[in-house]
Every structure is written in structure tokens, then in C-alpha cells.
Design a protein around this motif. Structure first.
Motif, PDB file in Angstrom:
ATOM      1  N   SER A  14       0.866  -1.178   0.000  1.00  0.00           N
ATOM      2  CA  SER A  14       0.000   0.000   0.000  1.00  0.00           C
ATOM      3  C   SER A  14       0.906   1.233   0.000  1.00  0.00           C
ATOM      4  O   SER A  14       2.133   1.113   0.017  1.00  0.00           O
ATOM      5  N   GLY A  15       0.296   2.441  -0.034  1.00  0.00           N
ATOM      6  CA  GLY A  15       1.079   3.639  -0.322  1.00  0.00           C
ATOM      7  C   GLY A  15       1.948   4.104   0.833  1.00  0.00           C
ATOM      8  O   GLY A  15       1.464   4.354   1.932  1.00  0.00           O
ATOM      9  N   GLY A  16       3.248   4.218   0.580  1.00  0.00           N
ATOM     10  CA  GLY A  16       4.157   4.748   1.598  1.00  0.00           C
ATOM     11  C   GLY A  16       5.567   4.689   1.062  1.00  0.00           C
ATOM     12  O   GLY A  16       5.882   3.863   0.203  1.00  0.00           O
ATOM     13  N   ILE A  17       6.411   5.562   1.576  1.00  0.00           N
ATOM     14  CA  ILE A  17       7.795   5.605   1.105  1.00  0.00           C
ATOM     15  C   ILE A  17       8.513   4.280   1.386  1.00  0.00           C
ATOM     16  O   ILE A  17       9.466   3.914   0.690  1.00  0.00           O
ATOM     17  N   ALA A  18       8.004   3.524   2.375  1.00  0.00           N
ATOM     18  CA  ALA A  18       8.635   2.236   2.700  1.00  0.00           C
ATOM     19  C   ALA A  18       8.480   1.211   1.570  1.00  0.00           C
ATOM     20  O   ALA A  18       9.025   0.112   1.657  1.00  0.00           O
ATOM     21  N   CYS A  19       7.763   1.576   0.483  1.00  0.00           N
ATOM     22  CA  CYS A  19       7.651   0.653  -0.662  1.00  0.00           C
ATOM     23  C   CYS A  19       9.028   0.230  -1.161  1.00  0.00           C
ATOM     24  O   CYS A  19       9.196  -0.876  -1.666  1.00  0.00           O
ATOM     25  N   PHE A  47       4.897   5.313  -5.496  1.00  0.00           N
ATOM     26  CA  PHE A  47       6.196   5.244  -4.816  1.00  0.00           C
ATOM     27  C   PHE A  47       7.190   4.323  -5.510  1.00  0.00           C
ATOM     28  O   PHE A  47       8.389   4.520  -5.424  1.00  0.00           O
ATOM     29  N   ILE A  48       6.700   3.277  -6.168  1.00  0.00           N
ATOM     30  CA  ILE A  48       7.587   2.306  -6.812  1.00  0.00           C
ATOM     31  C   ILE A  48       6.805   1.725  -7.987  1.00  0.00           C
ATOM     32  O   ILE A  48       5.579   1.601  -7.909  1.00  0.00           O
ATOM     33  N   ALA A  91       2.116  -1.465   5.182  1.00  0.00           N
ATOM     34  CA  ALA A  91       0.689  -1.265   5.458  1.00  0.00           C
ATOM     35  C   ALA A  91       0.534   0.175   5.949  1.00  0.00           C
ATOM     36  O   ALA A  91       1.026   0.525   7.020  1.00  0.00           O
ATOM     37  N   SER A  92      -0.120   1.003   5.137  1.00  0.00           N
ATOM     38  CA  SER A  92      -0.286   2.417   5.522  1.00  0.00           C
ATOM     39  C   SER A  92      -1.379   2.531   6.579  1.00  0.00           C
ATOM     40  O   SER A  92      -2.173   1.603   6.789  1.00  0.00           O
ATOM     41  N   PRO A 126       3.224  -2.296   9.511  1.00  0.00           N
ATOM     42  CA  PRO A 126       2.828  -0.888   9.442  1.00  0.00           C
ATOM     43  C   PRO A 126       4.004   0.018   9.071  1.00  0.00           C
ATOM     44  O   PRO A 126       5.154  -0.273   9.398  1.00  0.00           O
ATOM     45  N   ALA A 127       3.671   1.131   8.397  1.00  0.00           N
ATOM     46  CA  ALA A 127       4.702   2.097   7.989  1.00  0.00           C
ATOM     47  C   ALA A 127       4.058   3.465   7.924  1.00  0.00           C
ATOM     48  O   ALA A 127       3.145   3.681   7.124  1.00  0.00           O
ATOM     49  N   MET A 128       4.509   4.372   8.771  1.00  0.00           N
ATOM     50  CA  MET A 128       3.926   5.715   8.721  1.00  0.00           C
ATOM     51  C   MET A 128       4.725   6.692   9.580  1.00  0.00           C
ATOM     52  O   MET A 128       5.615   6.277  10.332  1.00  0.00           O
ATOM     53  N   ASN A 129       4.369   7.957   9.471  1.00  0.00           N
ATOM     54  CA  ASN A 129       4.948   9.014  10.295  1.00  0.00           C
ATOM     55  C   ASN A 129       4.633   8.756  11.773  1.00  0.00           C
ATOM     56  O   ASN A 129       3.606   8.164  12.091  1.00  0.00           O
TER      57      ASN A 129
END
Ligand code: CTP
Length: 409
Positions: A14-19, A47-48, A91-92, A126-129
Motif C-alpha cells: 500500500s502507499g508509503g515511502i517504505a515501498c 512510490f515504486i 501497510a499504511s 505498518p509504515a507511517m509518520n
């Protein structure tokens, strides 16, 4: 060792720089023998590119629930039925919010909802600010996902792409890989608390010198990791070594045999299993100089006298809990010859139910080893293999020997 041989993953982005870390994860999964079907949300494609993920996974990437490549036009059914697990990484926050509501307006969320819940586990990284992660809404969603039997991995801590620092970034690819390997390991030690000693000890002569030995700690660290993967709570008391701490293991660093003894004494009351792999120095200098011992030009050499260190394993093995069968003690013996005879004698001398013998010079610092297990029933050989493989086998052997709960030994 192909740790995930034959496993089939759907890797959802899902959408995030961690892609960008998902690309590395995809490679790592393939390297361990797994196959990977990538599914990306529209946000992830910002992102990718699917081209990157297709090249790495060696399969076309799916992105739309209307993808006509599937003969029945149902990629959400077909792909989820073929998988051993769906891993959403990253996972955003938004994707997790969708999951808890059972929303299904894109292929990845649709697939998560449509998966056979008992056969295809859902694992999310999970990946987020950090503010998004700490927000009560996200924390509520994480709790709800766990209540719904979704396996939510930890988040990493540190610098974030936004320039802030804190909790919320996605784990590194190798950390997720370790967690996935652990996820599939049989939980043979669920409910157990395993205390492991590992590495050498260092006995100081003065502030800059000391005596130690060539133990690398690799076997003990591998055992701590395998015990954790088998579902135990694990505490690792480690002498001075440079091994990375296995994920999920509590590590206590010590230097001398007496430090190790104190650390073991602090933790042993909670333990149900002790695995003593440490190469504890048998002796320490009788005195330790406060200042560096200097040459005085006379040509005379300092005289070193030694006193015996406490025997940590024997002390624990004689404790009332060990004698009552509430604490199962496993000793190690590093010998140079006559392994069976020495290991059997050491087992009796230390008063432990299981003694694991190995040939010292053939194991110290090496990545592989061979073990001889000696217990009341006799001897069992674990032939030469990597320390990782031997650790997994040894944990299975220990689990088999543990008294059933409530049965005295
Ligand atoms: N051990 C310990 N504390 C010590 C010495 C050893 O806990 N002071 C543990 C080790 O971690 C290992 C086992 O006891 O599990 C090894 O026994 P030990 O008698 O030290 O083996 P060796 O030093 O090889 O004995 P020996 O000199 O008789 O060969």
C-alpha cells in the motif's frame, strides 16, 4: 538453508515511502525459497513501479480488481486461494483503517477480505509518520486488527523520511524476513521462558588486560533465536561477543563469570529452561589491579595467581526449582577427545538432565558444528550442520524432553 522453501506469499504494497523496502523484501523471500505474487494499490504505484516488482518477483504484478488476465476475472479469489500468507508491507495507516472495516474497494483490500481466514493468515507491517502511528485512531485500529487475528508486526524506531524521529517506520526487510520465518516455526515452546548463556567471559587482570577464550557465541545466539521462534520468552545473558541480538530476545551483556552468575541469578526464577552454552572461564586472576601494570625495566614478570570461578550451571542445577523439575537445565561440554565419555561424566557431575557435547576446536568461531546429546536414556547424535539448523533441532529435542505441565520429573 532455504528457510521458506515452497512457501507462497502474496506481497501487498500500500502507499508509503517504505515501498522501496518491499523491493528488498521480495528479493529476500525469493532467496529463501518462497514464491511471491505482488499486488499493489494505486497509491503504492506512486512510490515504486510495478515494473520493479515484476522484475524482482518474476511474475506479473496485479493492481486492479478488474484485471481481465484471470479467466474468471476474479484475481481476488484466485490469488488468495493459492497463498500460504498475505503479507502487506508497507501497510499504511489508511490501509489498516480499511481492513478493520472490511472495506474492499481495491484489489488488495478485497483480497484480504476474501481470503479463507483460517487457511491464509494476514500479516501486516505498518509504515507511517510517528504522529500518525501514535494517533489514538491508528492505535485503536492496530488493537482491532490483532483482535481480528491479523498478525501486526512491530514498527521500527528512528529517523523518518519526513525528517522527524520516532516510532512508525517500517521494519527493515531482513527484520520482516526473520519475523516471517518465526511466524511459520512450530510453537513447541509456547508458555516456556528460556534463559540462555552464551559467549566467553572476560576476566580482567588490570583495566586494559584480561583473559578470555575463543567462543564466538554463535551457537548460544542461534539457540536463543530458535527458542524465541518456537514461542518462548527468551532472555540471553551474553559475554563479550559481536553477534546481533535475535529479534524479540532480551539480551543482558556481561563481562566476567561473576557478572554472568549475577545476571543468571536475577533472571532464573522466571525461567523454565536454562541452556548454558557459555564458555565460562574456569579461573580468574586472584587479584585485579586498579591501574595498568607497568614494566619497571627490571625484566621481572608479574606473577599471576588464579582462583576458581563459580560454576553457574551446577549452581542452578542444584536449586530447588531445578530439582523439582520446574526448571529444565541443559549443559554444554566442549571437549577435544572422547566426547561420549566426557559428556556423560560431565552430565553426572553437573547434575543436569541433558548435556550437549561438541568438539571445541571444531566449533569455536565456526558456522557449523556437530552435537552429541547425552541424557538418562543414552546418546543421540545431531550430525554436522549449520549452527542455525542444529539450534532448531536442539530446541525440538529439548521440547520433547520437557515434563508435561504439572508432572514432576
Ligand atoms: N559452566 C558454567 N559455569 C562455569 C563453568 C561452566 O555455567 N563456571 C557451564 C558451561 O556453560 C557449560 C558447562 O558448564 O554448559 C561446561 O562445563 P565445564 O565443566 O566448564 O566444562 P569444561 O570447562 O569443558 O570442563 P573441563 O575443564 O572439566 O573439561
Amino acid at each position: 538453508m532455504n528457510e521458506l522453501a515452497g512457501k507462497r506469499f502474496v506481497l501487498g504494497l500500500s502507499g508509503g515511502i517504505a515501498c522501496y523496502k518491499a523491493a528488498e523484501l521480495c528479493r529476500a523471500l525469493l532467496k529463501e525459497g518462497a514464491s511471491v505474487q505482488v499486488v499493489m494499490t494505486e497509491a503504492a504505484e506512486h512510490f515504486i513501479t510495478p515494473v520493479t516488482m515484476q522484475a524482482l518477483s518474476n511474475r506479473p504484478v496485479y493492481g486492479s480488481q478488474w484485471d481481465a488476465r484471470e479467466p474468471n476475472n476474479m484475481p481476488h479469489i484466485n490469488l488468495s486461494r493459492e497463498a500460504d500468507a498475505i503479507v502487506v508491507a508497507p501497510a499504511s495507516a489508511d490501509f489498516m483503517a480499511k481492513l478493520i472495516h472490511g472495506r474492499a474497494d481495491d484489489l488488495l483490500s478485497l483480497m484480504c477480505l476474501a481470503r479463507p481466514i483460517d487457511a491464509v493468515p494476514l500479516i501486516v507491517a505498518p509504515a507511517m509518520n510517528r504522529e500518525m502511528w501514535a494517533n489514538p485512531a491508528t492505535q485503536r485500529n492496530v488493537a482491532q486488527l490483532r483482535a481480528d487475528d491479523v498478525h501486526v508486526l512491530d514498527v521500527g524506531q528512528g529517523d523518518q523520511a519526513c525528517g522527524e524521529t520516532g516510532d512508525g517506520r517500517m521494519l527493515e526487510a531482513d527484520e520482516i524476513l526473520d519475523d516471517l520465518i518465526a511466524f511459520f516455526a512450530p510453537k513447541r515452546l509456547a508458555g516456556q521462558h528460556v534463559l540462555v548463556t552464551a559467549g566467553p567471559t572476560y576476566e580482567a587482570i588490570d583495566p586494559v588486560r584480561g583473559i578470555t577464550n575463543l567462543s564466538s557465541g554463535k551457537m548460544g545466539f542461534a539457540i536463543a533465536r530458535a527458542a524465541r521462534e518456537a514461542g518462548a520468552v527468551v532472555t540471553l545473558v551474553a559475554g563479550p561477543v559481536s553477534q546481533p541480538t535475535p529479534r524479540g530476545v532480551t539480551r543482558i551483556n556481561v563481562k566476567s563469570a561473576r557478572d554472568m552468575q549475577a545476571a543468571v541469578q536475577r533472571c532464573v526464577d522466571d525461567a523454565t529452561v536454562l541452556v548454558a552454552t557459555a564458555a565460562v572461564a574456569d579461573w580468574r586472576p586472584a587479584t585485579q589491579a586498579d591501574q595498568k601494570i607497568k614494566k619497571d625495566g627490571s625484566g621481572e614478570t608479574p606473577e599471576l595467581r588464579f582462583i576458581e570461578n563459580p560454576d553457574i550451571l551446577a549452581m542452578v542445577a542444584q536449586s530447588p526449582r531445578a530439582r523439582a523439575g520446574a526448571l529444565y537445565c541443559v549443559g554444554f561440554a566442549a571437549e577435544s577427545h572422547d566426547l561420549l565419555a566426557h559428556a556423560s561424566a560431565k552430565r553426572a557431575r553437573k547434575g543436569v538432565p541433558l548435556l550437549v557435547g561438541n568438539i571445541g576446536p571444531a566449533t569455536f568461531g565456526h558456522d557449523d558444528n556437530a552435537l552429541l546429546l547425552v541424557d538418562a536414556q543414552g546418546a543421540t547424535e545431531l550430525p554436522r550442520a549449520s549452527k542455525r539448523e542444529l539450534a532448531i533441532q536442539l530446541i525440538a529435542e529439548i521440547a520433547r524432553r520437557l515434563p508435561a505441565a504439572g508432572t514432576p520429573q
